[in-house]
Design an enzyme around this catalytic site. Structure first.
Site, short mmCIF file in Angstrom:
data_model
loop_
_atom_site.label_atom_id
_atom_site.label_comp_id
_atom_site.label_asym_id
_atom_site.label_seq_id
_atom_site.Cartn_x
_atom_site.Cartn_y
_atom_site.Cartn_z
N GLU A 322 0.92 -1.11 -0.09
CA GLU A 322 -0.30 0.21 0.13
C GLU A 322 1.11 1.21 0.39
OE1 GLU A 322 -3.74 -1.69 2.36
OE2 GLU A 322 -1.91 -0.87 3.48
C1 TNX Z 1 -4.35 -3.68 4.26
S1 TNX Z 1 -2.33 -6.20 3.63
C2 TNX Z 1 -3.19 -3.83 4.93
C3 TNX Z 1 -3.03 -3.19 6.39
C4 TNX Z 1 -4.54 -3.02 7.00
C5 TNX Z 1 -5.54 -4.23 6.41
C6 TNX Z 1 -6.12 -4.34 7.74
C7 TNX Z 1 -1.44 -5.50 4.31
C8 TNX Z 1 -0.53 -5.39 3.21
N1 TNX Z 1 -2.17 -3.86 4.42
O1 TNX Z 1 -2.68 -2.10 6.74
O2 TNX Z 1 -3.75 -3.67 8.29
O3 TNX Z 1 -5.49 -4.52 5.06
O4 TNX Z 1 -7.25 -5.95 7.13
#
Ligand code: TNX
Length: 509
Positions: A322
């Site tokens: 992300e």
């Molecule tokens: C996505 S999964 C994220 C996290 C969040 C999560 C909550 C991922 C690699 N990154 O930053 O905590 O969703 O479900």
């Protein structure tokens, strides 16, 4: 209750039924030989049984003493008996024997006969796995009679992991140990700790002390609740505690995104040198290290060097998810520099699947967390050598709600009831990612909504057992799993583990 349990098992697992003759102590075993999670590869009941008494001894060579100690602890927890550990069994003794042999490290064979139990394995990790199976075969109440026969067992995947987010809400070393105690009973052998994020930094780094004095201070975390961090001594202690239960800790520092807490502590890590405000909300994707600044790489290398020195295990996770505030070109440039740094300190790089945009990921491990069944970038990286750990968010995320009424958790990847967590196959889940490229599975538990160990347990159990079976057992059957899980429930209740009583399961007790 025991009778109900027996009837349930008789109906569901006819192959492992124990017939009447030659029962120790006259009573039928309360637990059928195959009533184990994750399901063993081969179960052959032979109609005998073995009774554990206060005079039963544990026989183990010196090399297996660490496993013998765990066995003694488990039997004491189950029965109250403190069994003696000896090198050689006295003649005619009732014994549980740990016998090293030439099989593979995690494989084991468990034989239960009238005179004793023998667990054979080529490695202490296999002996430990056999002990976990034996624990589940001991009934919840006296008489302590174990069904006779043989179990031959080995894992489908070498990597069976869980993940715990200490950044969004800090969880103490004692809570992490409690979680290790629970997960290791299901032959889960890795614990990935998410140690940094926008809301907090949770591991002491000597060369950048404000990471924890500021980033781990009281009030850091979602809603400004909690705070705290692991000192190096606490972290080493956790690593040791986990290793004694054959769990390898995998540390993660998330970058180049998810770095707001580090930038609050060290404004030079932003491009304009201005500290951002601390964040206690749950937004993602807004922070980025400054890809063009040299200090960024000094910071990253210092952190990786100190983490590697704390880590006996082979893997360091560098996050990479992300990074919406980093341009794609910057992201690739960053990973091309950072992924090799992990190798420089003797470790293998592991990161969220976004790292596969960078060619340097071809010698790394990617953790697949997306919800789709296709990912051309991942498939291309796999063709070039990247190995994969499967954590599809709509199957393996333990922080997703079970259904719309679940009090805790999120729902961006959907609702995950037990069967949803169970009914998928890591070897065929993503096009272009064959079983040969899959090292295993991992069940992430993000902590935006989770504050206490009770919250952790409610979200992890029972779903984690489904993921553990997906990772361990080569052939799976929902009806069999459902029955074994229903029979397991009273064990959690007896240990005070507040699991989610899924309506998909007929719970015993
Ligand atoms: C996505 S999964 C994220 C996290 C969040 C999560 C909550 C991922 C690699 N990154 O930053 O905590 O969703 O479900």
């Amino acid at each position: 209750m025991r009778n109900r349990l027996a009837v349930l098992l008789v109906c569901a697992l006819p192959l492992t039924l124990v017939p009447a003759p030659a029962l120790a102590g006259g009573a039928p075993p309360a637990v059928a030989l195959g009533s184990v999670i994750p399901a063993p590869v081969e179960v052959r009941a032979d109609g005998t049984s073995f009774r554990v008494t206060p005079r039963t001894v544990v026989v183990a060579p010196a090399s297996a003493r660490p496993v013998a100690d765990r066995l003694v602890e488990a039997v004491r927890e189950a029965t109250g008996y403190r069994l003696a550990v000896v090198r050689h069994a006295p003649r005619h003794a009732s014994a549980i024997t740990l016998a090293p042999d030439r099989s593979g490290g995690e494989d084991y064979q468990l034989s239960v006969g009238r005179k004793g139990v023998t667990i054979r394995s080529g490695g202490n990790s296999g002996l430990f796995n056999g002990v976990q199976t034996l624990r589940q075969l001991l009934p919840l109440e006296a008489p302590w009679i174990v069904a006779g026969g043989t179990i031959v067992d080995r894992p489908r995947f070498a990597y069976r992991g869980v993940h715990l987010d200490l950044a969004r809400h800090y969880h103490t070393p004692d809570e992490v140990k409690q979680y290790i105690d629970e997960i290791s009973q299901f032959k889960v052998n890795h614990l990935h700790l998410h140690l940094s994020d926008d809301q907090g930094w949770r591991i002491q780094i000597d060369s950048w002390p404000r990471l924890t004095s500021v980033g781990g201070a009281a009030g850091t975390g979602v809603d400004g609740v909690g705070g705290g961090f692991l000192t190096k001594a606490q972290y080493r202690d956790l690593v040791r505690y986990a290793a004694a239960r054959f769990v390898t800790i995998v540390p993660e520092i998330d970058m180049p995104g998810h770095v707001n807490a580090a930038q609050v502590a060290y404004p030079e890590l932003t491009c304009d040198g201005v500290a951002p405000p601390p964040r206690t909300d749950t937004a993602v994707g807004y922070s980025s290290l400054c890809i063009g600044k040299e200090v960024t790489y000094q910071f990253v290398e210092d952190v990786i060097r100190e983490l590697a020195a704390l880590t006996p295990g082979p893997l360091i996770h560098i996050g990479g998810d992300e990074a919406h505030a980093t341009s794609q070109a910057d992201y690739v440039a960053f990973q091309q520099r950072v992924l090799p740094l992990v190798g420089k300190y003797g470790k293998k790089a592991y990161g969220w699947n976004e790292i596969t945009q960078a060619p340097a990921s071809h010698t790394a491990i990617a953790q697949y967390w997306n919800t789709g069944r296709t990912d051309p970038t991942l498939a291309a990286a796999v063709a070039a050598g990247t190995k994969v750990i499967m954590s599809p968010a709509n199957r393996a995320y333990l922080d997703m709600k079970y259904d719309p009424s679940t009090r805790l958790g999120l729902s961006w990847a959907g609702y995950i009831e037990v069967r949803t967590a169970y009914d998928w196959d890591p070897g065929t889940h993503v096009a272009g990612v064959p079983e040969s490229a899959v090292l295993g599975v991992e069940a992430p538990l993000w902590s935006e909504t989770l504050r206490s160990i009770e919250d952790i347990e409610f979200m992890a159990f029972p779903r984690l057992t489904a993921i553990a079976e997906v990772g361990w057992s080569p052939s799976r059957d929902w009806e069999s799993f459902r029955t074994r899980l229903g029979a397991y429930g009273p064990r959690w209740t007896a240990r005070g583990v507040g699991f989610y009583p899924s309506p998909q399961i007929d719970w015993a007790g």
